[in-house]
Design a protein around this motif. Structure first.
Motif, PDB file in Angstrom:
ATOM      1  N   GLY A  33       0.856  -1.272  -0.157  1.00  0.00           N
ATOM      2  CA  GLY A  33      -0.270  -0.768  -0.114  1.00  0.00           C
ATOM      3  C   GLY A  33       0.891   1.171  -0.085  1.00  0.00           C
ATOM      4  N   MET A  34       0.010   2.118  -0.875  1.00  0.00           N
ATOM      5  CA  MET A  34       1.436   3.200  -1.094  1.00  0.00           C
ATOM      6  C   MET A  34       0.703   4.749  -0.234  1.00  0.00           C
ATOM      7  N   ALA A  35       1.243   5.532  -0.075  1.00  0.00           N
ATOM      8  CA  ALA A  35       0.299   7.052   0.739  1.00  0.00           C
ATOM      9  C   ALA A  35       1.274   8.499   0.036  1.00  0.00           C
ATOM     10  N   TRP A  36       0.462   8.744   0.580  1.00  0.00           N
ATOM     11  CA  TRP A  36       0.887  10.629   0.092  1.00  0.00           C
ATOM     12  C   TRP A  36       0.935  11.244   1.843  1.00  0.00           C
ATOM     13  N   PHE A  37       2.214  11.866   2.183  1.00  0.00           N
ATOM     14  CA  PHE A  37       1.963  12.377   3.698  1.00  0.00           C
ATOM     15  C   PHE A  37       2.620  13.889   3.162  1.00  0.00           C
ATOM     16  N   ARG A  38       2.557  14.868   3.988  1.00  0.00           N
ATOM     17  CA  ARG A  38       2.630  16.142   3.505  1.00  0.00           C
ATOM     18  C   ARG A  38       3.320  16.742   4.530  1.00  0.00           C
ATOM     19  N   GLN A  39       3.767  17.562   5.004  1.00  0.00           N
ATOM     20  CA  GLN A  39       4.441  18.307   6.278  1.00  0.00           C
ATOM     21  C   GLN A  39       4.223  19.956   6.454  1.00  0.00           C
ATOM     22  N   PRO A  40       3.577  20.630   6.777  1.00  0.00           N
ATOM     23  CA  PRO A  40       3.272  22.218   6.318  1.00  0.00           C
ATOM     24  C   PRO A  40       4.615  22.827   6.927  1.00  0.00           C
ATOM     25  N   PRO A  41       4.691  24.081   7.165  1.00  0.00           N
ATOM     26  CA  PRO A  41       5.918  24.826   7.397  1.00  0.00           C
ATOM     27  C   PRO A  41       5.872  24.620   9.071  1.00  0.00           C
ATOM     28  N   GLY A  42       6.726  24.509   9.727  1.00  0.00           N
ATOM     29  CA  GLY A  42       6.185  24.588  11.359  1.00  0.00           C
ATOM     30  C   GLY A  42       5.523  23.361  11.855  1.00  0.00           C
ATOM     31  N   LYS A  43       5.307  22.210  11.208  1.00  0.00           N
ATOM     32  CA  LYS A  43       3.929  21.889  11.624  1.00  0.00           C
ATOM     33  C   LYS A  43       4.270  19.928  11.637  1.00  0.00           C
ATOM     34  N   GLU A  44       4.039  18.859  11.808  1.00  0.00           N
ATOM     35  CA  GLU A  44       3.810  17.751  12.078  1.00  0.00           C
ATOM     36  C   GLU A  44       3.547  17.050  10.703  1.00  0.00           C
ATOM     37  N   ARG A  45       3.896  16.025  10.401  1.00  0.00           N
ATOM     38  CA  ARG A  45       4.301  15.607   9.003  1.00  0.00           C
ATOM     39  C   ARG A  45       1.749  14.814   9.086  1.00  0.00           C
ATOM     40  N   SER A  54      -3.771  -3.456  -4.937  1.00  0.00           N
ATOM     41  CA  SER A  54      -4.216  -2.775  -6.208  1.00  0.00           C
ATOM     42  C   SER A  54      -5.280  -1.497  -6.700  1.00  0.00           C
ATOM     43  N   GLY A  55      -4.789  -0.719  -5.927  1.00  0.00           N
ATOM     44  CA  GLY A  55      -5.600   0.057  -6.774  1.00  0.00           C
ATOM     45  C   GLY A  55      -7.083   0.418  -6.642  1.00  0.00           C
ATOM     46  N   ALA A  56      -7.329  -0.402  -5.935  1.00  0.00           N
ATOM     47  CA  ALA A  56      -9.248  -0.791  -5.499  1.00  0.00           C
ATOM     48  C   ALA A  56     -10.035  -0.076  -4.072  1.00  0.00           C
ATOM     49  N   ASN A  57      -8.515   0.387  -4.046  1.00  0.00           N
ATOM     50  CA  ASN A  57      -9.091   0.964  -1.974  1.00  0.00           C
ATOM     51  C   ASN A  57      -7.875   1.967  -1.837  1.00  0.00           C
ATOM     52  N   THR A  58      -8.953   3.336  -1.405  1.00  0.00           N
ATOM     53  CA  THR A  58      -8.730   4.589  -1.544  1.00  0.00           C
ATOM     54  C   THR A  58      -8.718   5.235  -0.119  1.00  0.00           C
ATOM     55  N   ASP A  59      -8.326   6.012   0.022  1.00  0.00           N
ATOM     56  CA  ASP A  59      -8.786   6.580   1.293  1.00  0.00           C
ATOM     57  C   ASP A  59      -7.555   8.483   1.873  1.00  0.00           C
ATOM     58  N   TYR A  60      -8.590   9.274   2.384  1.00  0.00           N
ATOM     59  CA  TYR A  60      -8.469  10.860   1.533  1.00  0.00           C
ATOM     60  C   TYR A  60      -8.195  11.957   3.692  1.00  0.00           C
ATOM     61  N   ALA A  61      -8.145  12.620   3.441  1.00  0.00           N
ATOM     62  CA  ALA A  61      -7.529  13.360   5.154  1.00  0.00           C
ATOM     63  C   ALA A  61      -8.917  14.238   4.626  1.00  0.00           C
ATOM     64  N   ASP A  62      -9.945  14.400   5.060  1.00  0.00           N
ATOM     65  CA  ASP A  62     -10.576  15.071   5.330  1.00  0.00           C
ATOM     66  C   ASP A  62     -10.552  16.973   4.237  1.00  0.00           C
ATOM     67  N   SER A  63      -9.336  16.619   4.607  1.00  0.00           N
ATOM     68  CA  SER A  63      -8.484  18.229   3.917  1.00  0.00           C
ATOM     69  C   SER A  63      -8.656  18.444   2.378  1.00  0.00           C
ATOM     70  N   VAL A  64      -8.097  17.062   1.831  1.00  0.00           N
ATOM     71  CA  VAL A  64      -8.226  16.966   0.649  1.00  0.00           C
ATOM     72  C   VAL A  64      -9.560  16.338  -0.338  1.00  0.00           C
ATOM     73  N   LYS A  65     -10.056  15.839   0.390  1.00  0.00           N
ATOM     74  CA  LYS A  65     -11.066  14.712  -0.096  1.00  0.00           C
ATOM     75  C   LYS A  65     -12.006  15.028  -1.074  1.00  0.00           C
ATOM     76  N   GLY A  66     -12.338  15.035  -1.955  1.00  0.00           N
ATOM     77  CA  GLY A  66     -12.939  16.201  -3.393  1.00  0.00           C
ATOM     78  C   GLY A  66     -12.353  16.561  -4.125  1.00  0.00           C
ATOM     79  N   ARG A  67     -10.727  17.215  -3.799  1.00  0.00           N
ATOM     80  CA  ARG A  67     -10.048  17.973  -4.528  1.00  0.00           C
ATOM     81  C   ARG A  67      -8.447  16.948  -4.729  1.00  0.00           C
ATOM     82  N   PHE A  68      -8.283  15.986  -4.159  1.00  0.00           N
ATOM     83  CA  PHE A  68      -7.047  15.215  -4.449  1.00  0.00           C
ATOM     84  C   PHE A  68      -7.346  14.126  -4.789  1.00  0.00           C
ATOM     85  N   THR A  69      -6.617  13.248  -6.129  1.00  0.00           N
ATOM     86  CA  THR A  69      -6.958  11.920  -6.718  1.00  0.00           C
ATOM     87  C   THR A  69      -5.524  11.394  -6.492  1.00  0.00           C
ATOM     88  N   ILE A  70      -6.063  10.101  -5.472  1.00  0.00           N
ATOM     89  CA  ILE A  70      -4.244   8.657  -5.838  1.00  0.00           C
ATOM     90  C   ILE A  70      -4.494   8.139  -6.674  1.00  0.00           C
TER      91      ILE A  70
END
Length: 125
Positions: A33-45, A54-70
């Motif tokens: 399984g693969m994921a994307w994380f991010r670390q804003p300036p001065g904040k935690e990852r 398989s690519g069939a299962n995805t999940d997103y943080a609420d802050s990016v849901k509907g805008r980002f696609t993996i």
């Protein structure tokens, strides 16, 4: 061992789109399984999104849901993060992560065994 290399970051304006890529090499890419994380300036990852082997299962943080696609292309050993409608608060270093097993929560940093070096995404207002 798995090696991960991100690319595609840059400076964009609010509302623009950007696509990040993460190329994997080493062990069989499709087993993890693969994921994307991010670390804003001065904040935690923080968790951005996850995609199963398989690519069939995805999940997103609420802050990016509907805008980002993996998505992933196992033939190319590459996972992508398509980011649309970018906001200044999306500014961060974005990291690709690989999960070596099913143990541990996939939304946490501790759930991943392999990390890329990160790519900077800056969104101006």
């Amino acid at each position: 061992q798995v090696q991960l290399v991100e690319s595609g970051g840059g400076l964009v304006q609010a509302g623009d789109s950007l696509r990040l890529s993460c190329a994997a090499s080493g062990r069989t890419f499709s087993m993890y399984g693969m994921a994307w994380f991010r670390q804003p300036p001065g904040k935690e990852r923080e968790f951005v999104g996850f995609i199963g082997w398989s690519g069939a299962n995805t999940d997103y943080a609420d802050s990016v849901k509907g805008r980002f696609t993996i998505s992933r292309d196992n033939a190319k050993n590459t996972v992508y993060l398509q980011m649309n409608s970018l906001k200044p608060e999306d500014t961060a270093v974005y990291y690709c992560a690989g999960r070596g097993s099913a143990s541990g929560p996939y939304t946490r940093v501790s759930g991943y065994d392999y990390w890329g070096q990160g790519t900077q995404v800056t969104v101006s207002s």
